[in-house]
Design a protein around this motif. Structure first.
Motif, PDB file in Angstrom:
ATOM      1  N   PRO A 110      33.507  37.656  43.829  1.00 22.67           N
ATOM      2  CA  PRO A 110      34.260  36.404  43.498  1.00 22.67           C
ATOM      3  C   PRO A 110      34.465  35.650  44.945  1.00 22.67           C
ATOM      4  CG  PRO A 110      35.452  38.829  42.795  1.00 22.67           C
ATOM      5  CD  PRO A 110      33.927  38.888  44.102  1.00 22.67           C
ATOM      6  N   ALA A 111      34.278  35.912  46.137  1.00 20.13           N
ATOM      7  CA  ALA A 111      34.560  35.457  47.575  1.00 20.13           C
ATOM      8  C   ALA A 111      33.006  34.094  47.734  1.00 20.13           C
ATOM      9  CB  ALA A 111      33.753  35.924  49.172  1.00 20.13           C
ATOM     10  N   TYR A 112      32.234  33.705  46.485  1.00 20.85           N
ATOM     11  CA  TYR A 112      31.775  32.508  46.285  1.00 20.85           C
ATOM     12  C   TYR A 112      31.922  31.264  45.816  1.00 20.85           C
ATOM     13  CZ  TYR A 112      27.409  35.073  48.260  1.00 20.85           C
ATOM     14  OH  TYR A 112      26.815  35.348  49.247  1.00 20.85           O
ATOM     15  N   ILE A 113      33.312  32.684  44.667  1.00 23.09           N
ATOM     16  CA  ILE A 113      34.016  31.456  43.748  1.00 23.09           C
ATOM     17  C   ILE A 113      35.389  30.846  44.058  1.00 23.09           C
ATOM     18  CG2 ILE A 113      35.417  30.851  41.055  1.00 23.09           C
ATOM     19  CD1 ILE A 113      33.666  33.640  41.116  1.00 23.09           C
ATOM     20  N   ASP A 114      35.151  29.482  44.788  1.00 19.90           N
ATOM     21  CA  ASP A 114      36.317  28.893  45.133  1.00 19.90           C
ATOM     22  C   ASP A 114      37.474  28.481  44.078  1.00 19.90           C
ATOM     23  OD1 ASP A 114      35.873  29.309  47.856  1.00 19.90           O
ATOM     24  OD2 ASP A 114      34.661  27.630  47.411  1.00 19.90           O
ATOM     25  N   PHE A 115      38.563  28.266  44.411  1.00 19.77           N
ATOM     26  CA  PHE A 115      39.811  27.734  43.767  1.00 19.77           C
ATOM     27  C   PHE A 115      38.877  27.780  41.940  1.00 19.77           C
ATOM     28  CE2 PHE A 115      38.767  25.562  47.599  1.00 19.77           C
ATOM     29  CZ  PHE A 115      40.160  26.152  48.110  1.00 19.77           C
ATOM     30  N   ALA A 116      39.277  28.722  41.068  1.00 18.89           N
ATOM     31  CA  ALA A 116      38.461  28.796  39.882  1.00 18.89           C
ATOM     32  C   ALA A 116      39.708  28.630  38.850  1.00 18.89           C
ATOM     33  CB  ALA A 116      38.245  30.121  39.798  1.00 18.89           C
ATOM     34  N   ASP A 117      39.141  27.778  37.927  1.00 22.77           N
ATOM     35  CA  ASP A 117      39.818  26.841  37.377  1.00 22.77           C
ATOM     36  C   ASP A 117      39.851  27.806  36.061  1.00 22.77           C
ATOM     37  OD1 ASP A 117      41.261  24.914  34.721  1.00 22.77           O
ATOM     38  OD2 ASP A 117      38.677  23.908  34.798  1.00 22.77           O
TER      39      ASP A 117
END
Ligand code: FE2
Length: 311
Positions: A110-117
């Motif tokens: 999840p560290a690769y996914i910033d500000f998930a919509d």
């Protein structure tokens, strides 16, 4: 008689064109001098450090938007590349198609996914050359506008990977993942793939070596920007390495320069749009000659060649 290379036709079969709203997201490089690369990306492209990575690596992005790249200490190389999937059920479909064809799939850190919509969702797999490829769900990008608009391109737009087996790579990305073929060189050594309305979000070129980056590209708005960027690069002592010119496949304007590790960076504008919901396209086969990849006279950089020399 001229000895011409074998003509290869790269084919779309099952699953081609399933992805319609998938875009480039981020990329990771190994670079021998992380501080030098970070300084270059800050000065030239306006990318700022968003996180420290283990072992001296850094994560860069514009403002507080989704990160654009990881710089990881090591010999120059491609560490990974990623896509943002906005297609409905897109991630689940990719996961199912990969598993059906026997590919390894694991959850993306999840560290690769910033500000998930929405919920954080992502998967990682490896392409036929063994390079990790990330797919994640939609992210908010509004934070990118906090970057200095005077020295940043609009967005990271496409990745072009170098390989020794274009056919295997195209089969993976088109017939399993769900990209489409927009154009190819008629010798099968270069293929441009789309996953949204842009002519290409990914391209694959035979460079004789598997698992490498050929180049990656950022969007500019218009022709006028090329003058400003070429002046700006010169002011920053960054040589313009190729162009300005216009590609045949994609019809986009381009100019190229290198980062300190030797990665080829493209700035591009006016890329052709594809409207698959309104019209049927047949992938075009361009002659494998220099003027196909540079319509304006066929001049090439030292690192690009085509299998037929006559323009
Ligand atoms: Fe490109």
């Amino acid at each position: 008689m001229v000895d011409r290379p074998t003509r290869v036709v790269l084919e779309e079969t099952e699953n081609a064109g399933i992805l319609r709203r998938t875009s480039v997201s981020h990329i990771g490089f190994y670079v021998p001098d992380v501080p030098a690369a970070e300084a270059f990306y800050a000065n030239v492209l306006g990318l700022v450090r968003q996180a420290d990575l283990p072992n001296g690596g850094v994560r860069l992005g514009w403002g507080t938007g989704h990160h654009v790249m990881d710089l990881i200490p090591g010999d120059q190389g491609l560490a990974h590349f990623g896509f943002e999937v906005r297609d409905a059920d897109g991630l689940e479909g990719i996961r199912a198609r990969l598993k059906e064809k026997g590919h390894e799939v694991s959850e993306l850190d999840p560290a690769y996914i910033d500000f998930a919509d929405g919920p954080v969702e992502g998967l990682t797999t490896t392409n036929p050359d063994g390079t990790p490829v990330h797919f994640h769900s939609a992210v908010w990008r509004q934070g990118e506008s906090l970057a200095d608009p005077g020295r940043r391109p609009i967005k990271f737009q496409h990745t072009t990977i170098g390989t020794s087996d274009v056919q295997a790579m195209v089969d993976f990305f088109v017939n399993t993942i769900g990209f489409r073929i927009s154009d190819q060189l008629a010798d099968g050594r270069f293929c441009w793939l789309r996953s949204n309305k842009d002519h290409h979000t990914l391209a694959v070129v035979n460079v004789g070596t598997p698992g490498v980056l050929d180049h990656y590209s950022y969007d500019l708005a218009e022709w006028e920007d090329f003058k400003a960027w070429c002046d700006r690069l010169t002011e920053l002592d960054v040589p313009v390495a190729w162009g300005p010119g216009r590609h045949g496949p994609g019809n986009n304007l381009f100019v190229f320069f290198d980062d300190p590790a030797g990665n080829h960076i493209e700035l591009s504008a006016e890329m052709e749009k594809f409207y698959d919901s309104h019209v049927t396209y047949v992938p075009r086969k361009w002659s494998p000659v220099p003027s196909s990849v540079n319509l304006w006279g066929g001049q090439l950089p030292t690192w690009r060649n085509t299998s037929e020399a006559s323009i």
